[in-house]
Scaffold this motif. Structure first.
Motif, mmCIF file in Angstrom:
data_model
loop_
_atom_site.group_PDB
_atom_site.id
_atom_site.type_symbol
_atom_site.label_atom_id
_atom_site.label_comp_id
_atom_site.label_asym_id
_atom_site.label_seq_id
_atom_site.Cartn_x
_atom_site.Cartn_y
_atom_site.Cartn_z
ATOM 1 N N PHE A 1 0.851 -1.192 0.000
ATOM 2 C CA PHE A 1 0.000 0.000 0.000
ATOM 3 C C PHE A 1 0.879 1.232 0.000
ATOM 4 O O PHE A 1 1.748 1.398 0.860
ATOM 5 N N LEU A 2 0.660 2.106 -0.993
ATOM 6 C CA LEU A 2 1.369 3.379 -1.064
ATOM 7 C C LEU A 2 0.358 4.491 -0.852
ATOM 8 O O LEU A 2 -0.510 4.731 -1.695
ATOM 9 N N ALA A 3 0.457 5.147 0.296
ATOM 10 C CA ALA A 3 -0.494 6.188 0.674
ATOM 11 C C ALA A 3 0.047 7.563 0.284
ATOM 12 O O ALA A 3 1.257 7.772 0.189
ATOM 13 N N ASP B 1 6.978 -3.337 10.896
ATOM 14 C CA ASP B 1 8.274 -2.759 10.518
ATOM 15 C C ASP B 1 8.326 -2.359 9.048
ATOM 16 O O ASP B 1 9.403 -2.155 8.486
ATOM 17 N N SER B 2 7.157 -2.222 8.424
ATOM 18 C CA SER B 2 7.155 -2.041 6.967
ATOM 19 C C SER B 2 6.970 -0.598 6.509
ATOM 20 O O SER B 2 7.050 -0.311 5.318
ATOM 21 N N LYS B 3 6.727 0.335 7.445
ATOM 22 C CA LYS B 3 6.517 1.720 7.036
ATOM 23 C C LYS B 3 7.800 2.328 6.494
ATOM 24 O O LYS B 3 8.872 2.187 7.088
ATOM 25 N N ALA B 4 7.682 3.036 5.356
ATOM 26 C CA ALA B 4 8.830 3.744 4.792
ATOM 27 C C ALA B 4 8.328 4.945 4.002
ATOM 28 O O ALA B 4 7.304 4.865 3.322
ATOM 29 N N TYR B 5 9.054 6.058 4.110
ATOM 30 C CA TYR B 5 8.719 7.240 3.314
ATOM 31 C C TYR B 5 9.315 7.090 1.920
ATOM 32 O O TYR B 5 10.477 6.709 1.779
ATOM 33 N N TYR B 6 8.512 7.407 0.907
ATOM 34 C CA TYR B 6 9.031 7.283 -0.456
ATOM 35 C C TYR B 6 8.992 8.590 -1.244
ATOM 36 O O TYR B 6 9.698 8.727 -2.248
ATOM 37 N N ALA B 7 8.194 9.579 -0.841
ATOM 38 C CA ALA B 7 8.088 10.808 -1.630
ATOM 39 C C ALA B 7 7.412 11.906 -0.813
ATOM 40 O O ALA B 7 6.771 11.651 0.210
ATOM 41 N N ILE B 8 7.573 13.129 -1.300
ATOM 42 C CA ILE B 8 6.834 14.288 -0.791
ATOM 43 C C ILE B 8 6.084 14.890 -1.972
ATOM 44 O O ILE B 8 6.685 15.235 -2.992
ATOM 45 N N LEU C 1 0.523 21.773 5.079
ATOM 46 C CA LEU C 1 1.403 20.806 5.721
ATOM 47 C C LEU C 1 2.017 19.901 4.664
ATOM 48 O O LEU C 1 1.391 19.611 3.633
ATOM 49 N N PRO C 2 3.236 19.418 4.893
ATOM 50 C CA PRO C 2 3.900 18.585 3.883
ATOM 51 C C PRO C 2 3.115 17.308 3.581
ATOM 52 O O PRO C 2 2.562 16.674 4.488
ATOM 53 N N LEU C 3 3.071 16.966 2.298
ATOM 54 C CA LEU C 3 2.440 15.716 1.878
ATOM 55 C C LEU C 3 3.495 14.608 1.936
ATOM 56 O O LEU C 3 4.046 14.170 0.922
ATOM 57 N N MET C 4 3.764 14.157 3.160
ATOM 58 C CA MET C 4 4.746 13.093 3.375
ATOM 59 C C MET C 4 4.103 11.756 3.010
ATOM 60 O O MET C 4 3.205 11.277 3.702
ATOM 61 N N GLN C 5 4.557 11.177 1.932
ATOM 62 C CA GLN C 5 3.934 9.956 1.405
ATOM 63 C C GLN C 5 4.717 8.727 1.866
ATOM 64 O O GLN C 5 5.944 8.687 1.780
ATOM 65 N N ALA C 6 3.989 7.740 2.356
ATOM 66 C CA ALA C 6 4.624 6.560 2.938
ATOM 67 C C ALA C 6 3.944 5.291 2.431
ATOM 68 O O ALA C 6 2.811 5.319 1.954
ATOM 69 N N LEU C 7 4.662 4.200 2.533
ATOM 70 C CA LEU C 7 4.133 2.895 2.128
ATOM 71 C C LEU C 7 4.181 1.925 3.298
ATOM 72 O O LEU C 7 4.856 2.166 4.297
ATOM 73 N N GLY C 8 3.451 0.826 3.166
ATOM 74 C CA GLY C 8 3.454 -0.228 4.162
ATOM 75 C C GLY C 8 2.952 -1.522 3.545
ATOM 76 O O GLY C 8 2.307 -1.517 2.483
ATOM 77 N N ILE C 9 3.242 -2.626 4.196
ATOM 78 C CA ILE C 9 2.855 -3.951 3.701
ATOM 79 C C ILE C 9 1.668 -4.466 4.505
ATOM 80 O O ILE C 9 1.768 -4.623 5.735
ATOM 81 N N ILE D 1 -1.011 5.419 6.866
ATOM 82 C CA ILE D 1 -0.172 4.272 7.207
ATOM 83 C C ILE D 1 -0.139 4.097 8.722
ATOM 84 O O ILE D 1 -0.281 2.973 9.237
ATOM 85 N N ASP D 2 0.008 5.199 9.443
ATOM 86 C CA ASP D 2 0.030 5.123 10.910
ATOM 87 C C ASP D 2 -1.292 4.577 11.450
ATOM 88 O O ASP D 2 -1.306 3.790 12.406
ATOM 89 N N ARG D 3 -2.396 4.989 10.839
ATOM 90 C CA ARG D 3 -3.702 4.511 11.280
ATOM 91 C C ARG D 3 -3.811 2.992 11.122
ATOM 92 O O ARG D 3 -4.286 2.282 12.020
ATOM 93 N N LEU D 4 -3.326 2.496 9.991
ATOM 94 C CA LEU D 4 -3.374 1.050 9.754
ATOM 95 C C LEU D 4 -2.403 0.312 10.680
ATOM 96 O O LEU D 4 -2.692 -0.809 11.113
ATOM 97 N N MET D 5 -1.273 0.931 10.970
ATOM 98 C CA MET D 5 -0.324 0.324 11.909
ATOM 99 C C MET D 5 -0.966 0.159 13.286
ATOM 100 O O MET D 5 -0.835 -0.878 13.938
ATOM 101 N N GLU D 6 -1.662 1.196 13.723
ATOM 102 C CA GLU D 6 -2.311 1.147 15.040
ATOM 103 C C GLU D 6 -3.337 0.027 15.119
ATOM 104 O O GLU D 6 -3.557 -0.545 16.193
ATOM 105 N N ARG D 7 -3.957 -0.286 13.988
ATOM 106 C CA ARG D 7 -4.982 -1.339 13.958
ATOM 107 C C ARG D 7 -4.393 -2.690 13.542
ATOM 108 O O ARG D 7 -5.133 -3.626 13.247
ATOM 109 N N GLU D 8 -3.066 -2.752 13.493
ATOM 110 C CA GLU D 8 -2.344 -3.984 13.164
ATOM 111 C C GLU D 8 -2.748 -4.540 11.802
ATOM 112 O O GLU D 8 -2.734 -5.746 11.579
ATOM 113 N N ALA D 9 -3.090 -3.631 10.891
ATOM 114 C CA ALA D 9 -3.454 -4.042 9.534
ATOM 115 C C ALA D 9 -2.258 -4.028 8.586
ATOM 116 O O ALA D 9 -2.376 -4.447 7.442
ATOM 117 N N LEU D 10 -1.104 -3.507 9.074
ATOM 118 C CA LEU D 10 0.137 -3.522 8.308
ATOM 119 C C LEU D 10 1.227 -4.194 9.129
ATOM 120 O O LEU D 10 1.175 -4.189 10.371
#
Length: 251
Positions: A78-80, A98-105, A209-217, A86-95
């Motif tokens: 998933f590339l958000a 250790d898979s979060k990574a920033y890929y673009a702004i 605010l910056p559009l910090m784009q991140a991905l997760g598995i 991504i943080d929301r899905l992490m909190e709900r254990e849907a990702l």
């Protein structure tokens, strides 16, 4: 007779092996924010050429894709368009944790047939009576729409231009509204501008605010190793170079 049955059994078995999910196992299903339509398609082609792993993309608004993943949609990556999803899905254990990574702004632009060419434009231009309709992605579930709202609020014109706003489901649809002339102007992702013939002007990044784009598995993937391989490719020098070519800044 028994020999004929045996040969038939072997033939059917071979057919089943040939139609087994081996090819399916080499296909990754990727959910991605719609601002990535052009850049990720090119990255995907390069990845498939290098690895022989096929990719199937679903592009849409980050909010709606997040909801689908929460409900168990079978995506492998998933590339958000904003890290908060991504943080929301992490909190709900849907990702995978250790898979979060920033890929673009991401960057925003004003674009559309009503824009005059060659002038330095400020968002104040949108109050001009000649501008009847302004397309933005829906701020409720699209990060680029939320950033557009922030920029308009910072500029002090959000309330004034309310009657002109046309909400799109995602940023690519907002682009299509402006590109087709169904909106005079759109506040669009710079990453979608590679095919437009209309003038556009990059919006000052300090207005939102910056559009910090991140991905997760997604946690439900059965192809974690391949998903990590694709994520690493996106974050590689080759993947980052393609992202830059489409107007993304790098984190």
């Amino acid at each position: 007779m028994m020999r004929s049955h045996l040969l038939l059994f072997l033939f059917v078995s071979l057919c089943l092996i040939g139609c087994s999910p081996e090819n399916e196992a080499e296909t990754l299903y990727v959910a991605a924010a719609s601002d990535l339509y052009h850049a990720l398609t090119e990255i995907g082609e390069a990845f498939t050429e290098e690895t022989d792993i096929a990719l199937e993309f679903t592009f849409g608004s980050t909010g709606l894709l997040t909801q689908q993943i929460q409900e168990g949609a079978p995506f492998d990556l998933f590339l958000a368009a904003h890290e908060s999803y991504i943080d929301r899905l992490m909190e709900r254990e849907a990702l995978l944790p250790d898979s979060k990574a920033y890929y673009a702004i991401g960057r925003l632009v004003l674009m559309g047939p009503a824009l005059p060419e060659g002038d330095q434009l400020a968002l104040d231009y949108l109050v001009d009576p000649e501008v009847k309709t302004i397309a933005i992605a829906n701020p409720e579930h699209a990060p680029y729409g939320k950033a557009a709202q922030e920029a308009l609020e910072t500029s002090g014109i959000w309330e004034e231009i309310q009657p002109k706003l046309v909400y799109a489901e995602n940023i690519r649809q907002a682009y299509q509204y402006a590109e087709s002339g169904n909106a005079d102007v759109g506040i669009i992702a710079l990453a979608l501008m590679n095919e437009t013939e209309f003038p556009y002007e990059v919006i000052d990044e300090d207005l939102h605010l910056p559009l910090m784009q991140a991905l997760g598995i997604p946690a439900q993937t059965e192809k974690e190793e391949l998903s990590r391989k694709l994520a690493a490719f996106i974050l590689s020098e080759q993947g980052r170079s393609i992202l830059q070519q489409y107007g993304f800044d790098l984190p």
